[in-house]
Design an enzyme around this catalytic site. Structure first.
Site, short mmCIF file in Angstrom:
data_model
loop_
_atom_site.label_atom_id
_atom_site.label_comp_id
_atom_site.label_asym_id
_atom_site.label_seq_id
_atom_site.Cartn_x
_atom_site.Cartn_y
_atom_site.Cartn_z
N PHE A 114 0.81 -1.22 0.00
CA PHE A 114 0.00 0.00 0.00
C PHE A 114 0.84 1.27 0.00
O PHE A 114 0.35 2.34 -0.32
CB PHE A 114 -0.97 0.01 1.19
CG PHE A 114 -0.43 0.58 2.46
CD1 PHE A 114 0.15 -0.23 3.43
CD2 PHE A 114 -0.49 1.95 2.71
CE1 PHE A 114 0.65 0.31 4.60
CE2 PHE A 114 0.00 2.50 3.89
CZ PHE A 114 0.59 1.66 4.84
N LYS A 115 2.12 1.16 0.33
CA LYS A 115 2.98 2.33 0.36
C LYS A 115 3.02 3.05 -0.99
O LYS A 115 3.24 4.25 -1.05
CB LYS A 115 4.41 1.94 0.77
CG LYS A 115 4.54 1.16 2.07
CD LYS A 115 4.09 1.94 3.29
CE LYS A 115 4.61 1.38 4.60
NZ LYS A 115 4.01 0.12 5.02
N ASP A 116 2.79 2.30 -2.08
CA ASP A 116 2.77 2.93 -3.40
C ASP A 116 1.67 3.98 -3.51
O ASP A 116 1.82 4.94 -4.28
CB ASP A 116 2.53 1.87 -4.49
CG ASP A 116 3.72 0.95 -4.68
OD1 ASP A 116 4.87 1.41 -4.52
OD2 ASP A 116 3.50 -0.24 -5.00
N LEU A 119 3.51 6.88 -2.19
CA LEU A 119 4.85 7.16 -2.70
C LEU A 119 4.93 7.29 -4.21
O LEU A 119 5.98 7.66 -4.75
CB LEU A 119 5.84 6.14 -2.16
CG LEU A 119 6.20 6.47 -0.70
CD1 LEU A 119 6.80 5.27 0.01
CD2 LEU A 119 7.15 7.66 -0.63
N THR A 149 8.04 0.35 2.85
CA THR A 149 8.26 1.77 2.55
C THR A 149 9.52 1.95 1.72
O THR A 149 9.55 2.73 0.77
CB THR A 149 8.40 2.60 3.85
OG1 THR A 149 7.15 2.62 4.50
CG2 THR A 149 8.82 4.02 3.55
#
Ligand code: PLP
Length: 494
Positions: A114-116, A119, A149
Site C-alpha cells: 500500500f505504500k505505493d 509514494l 516503505t
C-alpha cells in the site's frame, strides 16, 4: 491551510505552508506536522466525488489540504501517479470477502504494497514544494523501513531531479522478497544499506540524524538538506486519506450503503500512519462509525488502547507480517495531539524518550476508545486466517491483511457490531509467498524464491504480480551493512 508541530505548545504556534511542511518532513522541535484545522467533506463534495475516477478523487481531496498548491498541477500529478500503467489492477479496488467485509486492495502498484498509494504521488509533491519554496539545495531523503516503505520510496524517487535518497532496512527483519526488491533497485540517485538491529533501531537512527543540528550544518555545507519519506512526513500521510473516501464512494455507487450510513474501518497497523489517515477522513466527516487497530504479536498498541499505558520496553517479536514489527508507533503522536493538545503531547513524548513509556489520562483514553478498538493476532491465528479465508472464500490474503481480517472477526464477536467493514489490504500475498504457502500447508522447503512464487500461483490459481517477477531478474547492487551508530555517515559518503 497552515501546518503546525505537534510539540509546539507556545501561545501562537509557528505555522508553515503545506509545501514547507512536506519539504521539511519533521518539525525542528522533533514534533510532527499536522494541519491547523481539518477541512470538512460536505454532502456536496461527496456527490461530486462519486462520479470521479481515483486520480480525480485524489486531486480533489489533496487540494483541500494542500491549499498552496496549484489545483491544475495537482490534477496533472494525480493523473500520472495513479495511471493504469502504474496501477494495472486499479488504484484501490474493493473486493467483497464475505459477511459485509470488503477488502480495500491497496497493493496493485509497482511495489505491491500500500505504500505505493502515497509514494507514487509524494515525489511529485516534493518536487513542486522545492520549486514553490525556491529551494536550491538537494533534498536528501532518509528512509527507515520495516520492508515496504523502502522499496516504494526508492521506486517513487528514483532519478527524480534535486533529490537523493538512502534507505535503511533492518538486516534480518524483512522478507526475502522485500530484501531482493531493495537491493536490486535501479536509479542513479538512490542508495540502500542494511542496519544491524530491528526497525525501531533504524527509525531511531534516522530520527536522530534529523534532530542533530551539527549534521544539518554539515549537510548544508555539502549542498543538501535532510527530508523524509516515512509517514512522519505529512506528504506521505495525506494521499492515504483519499482511499478511505474513495472506498466509501465505491460502496455508495455499488449500492452496499446509502449516503450517511456508517462503516467500520480496520487497518493492520505498525507506525499508526495508515489508520491515522482513516481517522483524518473521519474528522473530515466521512461516516466511519468505528475503527479497529489490528496488530500482530508486537501488540503494544492493543495493550495501549486497553490500559492507557504505552510501553515499548517489551520483547520484540519477528513475525510473518514484518511491516508491523514495530514497537514505536510514531504517528500515534498525531492522534495524541488531536486528543490532548501540544502541552500534554510534548510531555508524553519526553517520557517515551526517557523511560520508554507513558500513561495517557483516563478521560483522554475514554475519548480514544469511543473511536478505536485494538486487537491482535498470534502467528498461529494469522496462519489460520490465511488458510480459512482461502478455503472458505477463495480469497488469498497476505499475512498483514490476515491480521486485519482476524481482528475484524474478534471485534465483531466482542461488539456485535455488524456494520459493513472496509479492511485495508496492505500487501500482495506474493511479497510473503513462503509464509503464505506454509499457512496453506504447501511445502516449499529448500525452494528458491522464484520456485516458491510459481508454486503459490499454481496451487491457488492466482497470478504473480509482474513487478515481482521482474525483480527476480535484476542483479544485486547494494550489500553494505552498517551499525546504528554508523548510519549518520552514510549520506555523506553516497
Ligand atoms: C507499512 C505496512 C503496514 C503498517 O502501516 P502503518 O502505516 O505503519 O501503520 C501494514 N502492512 C503492510 C504490508 C505495510 O507495508
Amino acid at each position: 491551510m497552515k501546518y503546525i508541530s505537534t510539540r509546539d505548545n507556545s501561545p501562537s504556534p509557528a505555522s508553515l505552508s503545506a509545501a514547507e511542511a512536506i519539504k521539511r518532513g519533521l518539525a525542528s522541535d522533533g514534533g510532527l506536522f499536522i494541519p491547523a484545522e481539518i477541512p470538512a467533506l460536505t454532502h456536496g463534495d461527496m456527490e461530486k466525488l462519486l462520479d470521479m475516477d481515483y486520480a480525480e478523487r485524489a486531486a480533489y481531496i489533496l487540494s483541500l489540504f494542500l491549499t498552496d498548491y496549484d489545483k491544475a498541477a495537482l490534477a496533472e500529478d494525480c493523473a500520472k501517479a495513479y495511471a493504469a500503467d502504474r496501477f494495472p489492477g486499479g488504484a484501490a479496488p474493493l473486493h467483497p470477502i464475505a459477511d459485509g467485509i470488503h477488502s480495500l486492495e491497496l497493493w496493485h502498484g509497482p511495489t505491491c504494497a500500500f505504500k505505493d498509494m502515497a509514494l507514487q504521488i509524494m515525489p511529485r509533491l516534493l518536487s513542486r514544494a522545492l520549486k514553490m519554496t525556491g529551494e536550491e539545495k538537494t533534498a536528501y531523503i532518509l528512509v527507515a523501513t520495516s520492508g515496504d516503505t523502502g522499496k516504494a520510496a526508492l521506486e517513487g524517487y528514483k532519478d527524480v531531479d534535486g533529490v537523493k535518497m538512502v534507505v535503511f532496512y533492518p538486516d534480518e527483519g524483512v522478507s526475502r522478497m522485500q530484501k531482493m526488491q531493495m537491493t536490486t533497485q535501479e536509479g542513479s540517485n538512490v542508495y540502500v544499506a542494511a542496519v544491524e538491529g530491528n526497525f525501531d533501531d533504524a527509525q531511531s537512527g534516522v530520527k536522530a540524524i534529523f534532530s542533530d543540528a551539527e549534521l544539518a550544518k554539515k549537510a548544508e555545507e555539502a549542498g543538501f538538506f535532510f527530508s523524509s519519506a516515512n509517514s512522519i512526513n505529512w506528504g506521505r500521510l495525506v494521499p492515504q486519506v483519499v482511499y478511505y473516501v474513495s472506498a466509501y464512494c465505491d460502496l455508495l455507487k455499488n449500492g452496499t450503503i446509502r449516503n450517511g450510513d456508517e462503516i467500520v474501518v480496520c487497518v493492520p497497523t505498525g507506525n499508526f500512519g495508515n489508520i491515522f489517515a482513516a481517522y483524518i477522513a473521519r474528522e473530515m466527516g466521512l461516516p466511519i462509525g468505528h475503527m479497529v487497530c489490528a496488530s500482530n504479536a508486537n501488540n503494544v498498541l492493543t495493550d495501549f488502547i486497553e490500559t492507557g499505558v504505552y510501553d515499548k520496553t517489551r520483547e520484540f517479536h519477528k513475525t510473518m507480517s514484518p511491516s508491523m514489527d514495530i514497537l514505536i508507533s510514531s504517528n500515534l503522536e498525531r492522534l495524541l495531539y488531536k486528543l490532548c493538545g501540544a502541552d500534554v503531547t510534548k510531555d508524553l513524548m519526553a517520557a517515551l524518550n526517557k523511560d520508554g513509556k507513558y500513561t495517557v489520562p483516563a478521560e483522554i483514553m475514554e475519548k480514544l476508545r469511543a473511536v478505536f478498538s485494538g486487537y491482535y493476532l498470534t502467528e498461529e491465528e494469522t496462519a489460520d486466517v490465511i488458510k480459512s479465508t482461502f478455503a472458505d472464500h477463495g480469497y488469498l490474503v497476505d499475512p498483514h491483511t490476515a491480521v486485519g481480517l482476524g481482528c475484524v472477526h474478534k471485534y465483531r464477536a466482542a461488539s456485535g457490531d455488524n456494520r459493513p467493514v472496509v479492511l485495508a489490504s496492505t500487501a500482495s500475498p506474493y511479497k510473503f509467498a513462503a509464509d503464505v504457502c506454509a499457512s496453506l500447508d504447501i511445502d516449499t522447503d529448500g525452494m528458491e524464491i522464484e520456485e516458491i512464487l510459481h508454486t503459490l500461483a499454481e496451487k491457488t490459481d492466482t497470478e504473480i504480480p509482474a513487478p515481482l517477477l521482474r525483480t527476480l531478474t535484476l542483479p544485486v547492487r547494494f550489500t553494505e551493512v552498517v551499525k546504528p551508530c554508523e548510519m549518520a555517515a552514510v549520506p555523506f559518503r553516497h
